[in-house]
Design an enzyme around this catalytic site. Sequence first.
Site, PDB file in Angstrom:
ATOM      1  N   HIS A  71       1.048  -1.215   0.124  1.00 15.39           N
ATOM      2  CA  HIS A  71       0.139  -0.128  -0.052  1.00 15.39           C
ATOM      3  C   HIS A  71       1.045   1.245   0.215  1.00 15.39           C
ATOM      4  CE1 HIS A  71      -3.733  -2.261   1.254  1.00 15.39           C
ATOM      5  NE2 HIS A  71      -2.655  -3.256   2.491  1.00 15.39           N
ATOM      6  N   THR A  73       0.556   4.776   2.151  1.00 21.81           N
ATOM      7  CA  THR A  73      -0.182   5.740   3.028  1.00 21.81           C
ATOM      8  C   THR A  73      -1.123   6.679   2.395  1.00 21.81           C
ATOM      9  OG1 THR A  73       1.533   6.851   3.824  1.00 21.81           O
ATOM     10  CG2 THR A  73       1.295   5.223   4.657  1.00 21.81           C
ATOM     11  N   GLU A 138       2.454  -0.908   4.489  1.00 21.43           N
ATOM     12  CA  GLU A 138       2.038   0.200   4.284  1.00 21.43           C
ATOM     13  C   GLU A 138       3.225   0.897   4.073  1.00 21.43           C
ATOM     14  OE1 GLU A 138      -0.328   2.736   3.523  1.00 21.43           O
ATOM     15  OE2 GLU A 138      -2.534   0.992   4.177  1.00 21.43           O
ATOM     16  N   HIS A 176      -2.945  -2.572  -3.911  1.00 19.73           N
ATOM     17  CA  HIS A 176      -3.644  -2.915  -3.089  1.00 19.73           C
ATOM     18  C   HIS A 176      -4.554  -2.674  -4.371  1.00 19.73           C
ATOM     19  CE1 HIS A 176      -6.240  -0.678   0.119  1.00 19.73           C
ATOM     20  NE2 HIS A 176      -6.969  -2.276  -0.026  1.00 19.73           N
ATOM     21  N   ASP A 186      -3.357   2.842  -4.876  1.00 19.31           N
ATOM     22  CA  ASP A 186      -2.051   2.462  -4.148  1.00 19.31           C
ATOM     23  C   ASP A 186      -1.660   1.125  -4.403  1.00 19.31           C
ATOM     24  OD1 ASP A 186      -4.494   1.454  -2.388  1.00 19.31           O
ATOM     25  OD2 ASP A 186      -2.814   1.740  -0.733  1.00 19.31           O
TER      26      ASP A 186
HETATM   27 ZN   LIG Z   1      -4.443   0.947   0.546  1.00 18.53          ZN
END
Ligand SMILES: [Zn+2]
Length: 276
Positions: A71, A73, A138, A176, A186
Amino acid sequence: MLGRRRFNAAMNRSLAIAGKKRVGLLKFAALLSCTALMGACAHAPSTHNPMATWVPSPNFDERRPVIIVLHATEQTSVQQSLKTLSTANSGGKVSAHYLVGDDGHIYQLVDDSKRAWQAGGGSWGAITDLNSASIGIEIDNERGEAYTDAQIAAVIRLLGDLCTRLGIPRTQVIGHSDLAPTRKVDPGARFPWKTLADAGFGRWPQGELVDPPAGFDPWLAMAAVGYSLDDRAAAVRAFHRHYRAQDDGNDPQATFDAEDLRILHALNARVVAPAP
Ligand SMILES: [Zn+2]
């Protein structure tokens, strides 16, 4: 839970005191029994199915993740993200197993064996509950910003550790937006998937790209790679972010070009006949 040894010690002490102060014993014993009861009530509810006879076996371990989700952030600082990932916020409770700062520092927020709330709805191949199946990482990055060399190096080190330690296949590293193309963008078109592929992570076309043979179906190839076909334009946009470093915005007409087909053909060849 009040430990049995501590409970016994407390009871012994209470009996010694009771020799001198018998009146106080009744009150203390009542308090201890209440505490013991509260302890019993505080136990997690049994997960044993009442339909079945419980015959416990020692032959088990924790469930293991089989895929890693990356991911961005999309926040301004790692401090802001640490707070977001460990509290309830306006968007609800979210978390991730790891957060990688732009200086390459790696934070862990959730045990590898636990289910972090990071992937949400979506699918990848036959996996429809990604939170249960994945480790979430993340990466501190505002939307559209370049990733730093230090954090990509840290992500690669972390992927190596996770894949080795947890037995996750090195190809099973996705973004993601790959699993949720209608909801998420993302880690975005600037994420260096090729750098990860060069380090041995994720799925990337190998060898010289060639035109696919007649009758090649790019949608079957997309599904074989893992993409959901529920919204085909969204799937193409996710594919472009991942394999072409291309951001189509919300283009509802996003579709494949000849290079996409060559990449899909190569990826499909890898899916069908992976290199030894
Ligand atoms: Zn994400």
